[in-house]
Design a protein around this motif. Structure first.
Motif, short mmCIF file in Angstrom:
data_model
loop_
_atom_site.label_atom_id
_atom_site.label_comp_id
_atom_site.label_asym_id
_atom_site.label_seq_id
_atom_site.Cartn_x
_atom_site.Cartn_y
_atom_site.Cartn_z
N ASP A 18 49.16 50.86 33.02
CA ASP A 18 48.95 50.39 34.52
C ASP A 18 47.72 50.98 35.05
N LEU A 19 47.36 51.93 34.54
CA LEU A 19 45.95 52.37 34.99
C LEU A 19 45.07 51.16 34.43
N GLU A 64 45.08 47.96 36.40
CA GLU A 64 44.46 48.10 37.68
C GLU A 64 42.87 48.18 37.63
N LYS A 65 42.41 48.77 36.83
CA LYS A 65 41.02 48.62 36.54
C LYS A 65 40.37 47.05 36.23
N GLN A 106 40.53 44.95 38.93
CA GLN A 106 39.44 45.25 39.98
C GLN A 106 38.10 44.53 39.51
#
Length: 690
Positions: free
Chosen positions: A10-11, A14-15, A18
């Motif tokens: 998930d991290l 997300e990055k 972005q």
């Protein structure tokens, strides 16, 4: 650990999102860096088992790179490789996966050389996808690609590597699909040993190889060893994925098959039924979600009518019309019978009224005759009163003179007349009743015979049906689910188990459903459909429906010849089964043709020392020997011959010549010996005279 990995995924997602948004704002949509980020984001989504988002990002990256670099570029080949690998895990995208992976392989071989690890990756994926096509030529091509990939990885990475172990595993799977189970066992055992050394013993890679090895051991009839590997694989998969998972269901299914192969049908059924339940739930959930490609093509949300559906609906409409026509005919027949019955009842009622009127008239006429008779008797009694003898009793004369009738005499006469008239009417009514009862019994007999014929026709239709009147909507299985084919295989196996337990009704139900699913999922000309048709023929053969069994064996043979080839084990099995049915039907000549063909195919595949080949040759020898013993009387070509015997022989009997010769030899001076010499002498004299 799984929760921690999910958090990291998930991290990372997300990055990367972005980063992609910033690149799009600065560089625009059609940029190489944006395509690189999209492909990386798709890889993370795929690792997180989010195939929908992974596919969107892979497709976007491929389109951008084709626009920027062209089709014959390494960057484009990388995107095609990633998207093809994803499509390979989607059953409905199989052909697209093959095209993308083949394109990536050609580009990498051209620019990177034949010893490249990237080429080995493309060869490995392409070979793995070709194994899913279920055609022997594709399996042979897959074995070539997988062997090249294994050779490259062995040279570049060495034997102690996970990629080389994966290649060994897939090479073993290719041998399994080709029916070379002994060779497949060697490769799978080597892959299992490597993976156990390089990964934990309960890892996904180890359980995968254990499962494949267990399947091969089942094919080699090593049931105990196969059961051990399958149970270990199920334990690991249940711990990792839980029971409600496709891999766990596969293990349960093959554990049930191992029990059945070990002649434990009752123990096999719980595993097989449990696997079927899990597969049906997972298939329904997959079809409901449509997470793979439903948003790509909205038309795929609605299942189109297949050729089978059209054929079934046409047949159902025809049967519906025939049933309606038959129902109208029965109603007319019933109305006609009711009208005839009503007329018969009315006729009987009228006859009864006429007879009652006649009986009343006869009774009145009888009373008038009695009155006349009494008056005449009185009159004649008065005239002959003086001439009557003295010794006769005068009581009767006094009664007659007083005009009193004898009650006993009158009652006897009246009863006699009533009895005679009532007896005639009773006889006539009983005759009418017996005729009416006979008519009713005849009508009832005709009704029973008609119902018996209808029931027999329904039973014959039930026996002849091979699932052609069953469609996917009746079964409740959605063909869009990726486990629809596995469900068909489960139903086929369960039907075979019930067949072995002689529960033919349940076996027929599962077989009809399996035929429907196999035809819809794999196609009419497919090994799976041929196997289902062959099993249906075996069911009819066990029920001694030999004509029906012959039809389905013939259909299975035609399908297997086209799908598997003429020189295949399945084709030989259908030939042998057809020979057995033809022998049961009394056609040994035709049976010998198919039996010899089955022997030649198996001898070509497994050699002359194969146990089954030896047994088939012995069966053929017995068949030929039975053909040589031809009895024209038994076959109806001539009448039996009876030797004629003279009538005198029944009085005197036949002399036993052997006993007579022995007696003459023991006592030459006996009368029989002299008689014999005399008869021989007379015969000589008569011959000389002639």
């Amino acid at each position: 650990d799984r929760g921690l990995a999910s958090n990291y995924f998930d991290l990372a997602i997300e990055k990367l999102i972005q980063t992609k948004d910033m690149q799009v704002d600065i560089l625009g949509e059609e940029d190489a860096d944006v395509a690189t980020t999209a492909q990386l984001l798709g890889s993370v989504y795929l690792a997180a088992n989010n195939k929908r988002e992974a596919r969107r990002n892979f497709e976007r990256a491929l389109l951008v790179r084709v626009e920027i670099f062209g089709r014959s570029d390494l960057n484009t080949a990388s995107s095609a490789q990633a998207l093809g690998t994803l499509y390979a895990r989607m059953p409905r995208r199989l052909e697209e996966a093959i095209q993308l992976l083949r394109k990536a392989m050609l580009v990498r071989e051209k620019f990177l050389g034949k010893e490249s690890l990237y080429l080995a990756e493309s060869l490995h994926e392409l070979g793995s996808v070709l194994l899913l096509r279920r055609h022997r030529k594709d399996h042979e091509t897959a074995l070539q690609y997988l062997s090249k990939a294994a050779k490259i990885r062995e040279q570049r990475l060495g034997k102690e590597s996970l990629k080389y172990a994966a290649s060994m595993h897939q090479v073993g799977q290719a041998h399994t699909h080709l029916g070379l189970y002994s060779e497949a066992r060697l490769y799978l055992q080597a892959a299992l040993a490597l993976r156990e050394r390089l990964t934990p013993k309960k890892s996904a890679q180890v359980s995968m190889t254990r499962f494949a090895l267990g399947v091969v051991l089942l094919k080699l009839n090593e049931t105990s060893a196969a059961m051990k590997q399958l149970r270990l694989a199920y334990t690991a998969r249940e711990a990792m994925y839980g029971q409600e998972h496709a891999q766990s269901a596969n293990c349960l299914h093959h554990i049930g098959m191992a029990h059945f192969q070990d002649d434990q049908s009752e123990a096999a059924l719980p595993f097989l039924l449990r696997a079927l339940e899990i597969r049906m739930r997972l298939n329904a959930a997959d079809a409901q979600a449509r997470e793979d490609d439903s948003d790509e093509d909205p038309r795929d949300l609605v299942r189109r009518a297949s050729d089978r559906d059209k054929r079934i609906h046409k047949e159902r409409n025809r049967r519906r019309k025939e049933q309606a026509k038959e129902e109208r005919r029965r109603n007319l027949e019933k109305k006609k019978q009711d009208e005839e019955k009503r007329r018969e009842n009315r006729r009987q009622e009228l006859e009864r009224e006429k007879m009652e009127a006649a009986m009343t008239a006869d009774k009145d006429k009888g009373k008038s005759n009695k009155n006349k008779a009494s008056f005449a008797s009185i009159l004649f009694g008065l005239r002959s009163k003086g001439n009557k003898p003295e010794g006769e009793d005068s009581s009767a004369a006094q009664k007659q003179g007083a005009g009193v009738e004898d009650p006993n005499e009158d009652e006897d006469d009246e009863e006699g007349s009533d009895v005679s008239e009532t007896g005639d009417s009773t006889a006539r009514s009983s005759a009418r009743k017996s005729l009416g009862a006979a008519g009713k019994m005849a009508a009832r007999g005709r009704g029973r015979r008609a119902s018996g014929v209808v029931q027999k026709e329904q039973e014959e239709d039930e026996v002849r049906s091979n699932g052609s009147d069953v469609c996917m909507d009746d079964i409740g299985v959605d063909i869009h689910g990726w486990l629809a084919g596995a469900i068909g295989q489960s139903m086929l196996t369960i039907a075979i188990v019930y067949m072995g337990m002689e529960e033919y009704t349940k076996s027929r139900k599962y077989l009809r459903n399996a035929i429907c699913i196999c035809e819809e999922v794999f196609g009419t000309v497919s090994p799976e459909n041929g196997e289902a048709m062959h099993a249906y023929g075996l069911l009819n053969e066990k029920q001694e429906q030999f004509v029906v069994a012959l039809k389905y064996f013939r259909d299975a043979l035609h399908i297997r010849e086209k799908a598997c080839g003429h020189a295949h084990e399945s084709t030989a099995s259908s030939c042998v089964s057809m020979a057995d049915v033809l022998v049961s039907l009394g056609h040994p000549d035709d049976a010998g043709i198919y039996l010899v063909r089955g022997i030649n195919i198996r001898e070509q595949l497994f050699g002359p020392k194969d146990e089954f080949v030896i047994a088939l040759k012995e069966k053929w020898s017995k068949l030929m020997a039975s053909e040589l013993q031809f009895d024209p009387v038994k076959n109806g070509e001539s009448l039996p011959h009876f030797s004629r015997r003279s009538p005198e022989s029944y009085l005197h009997g036949f002399a036993d010549k052997q006993k007579e010769d022995v007696a003459v030899a023991e006592n030459p001076g006996s009368a029989r010996a002299k008689q014999g010499r005399g008869s021989s002498k007379s015969q000589v004299d008569s011959g000389a005279a002639q």
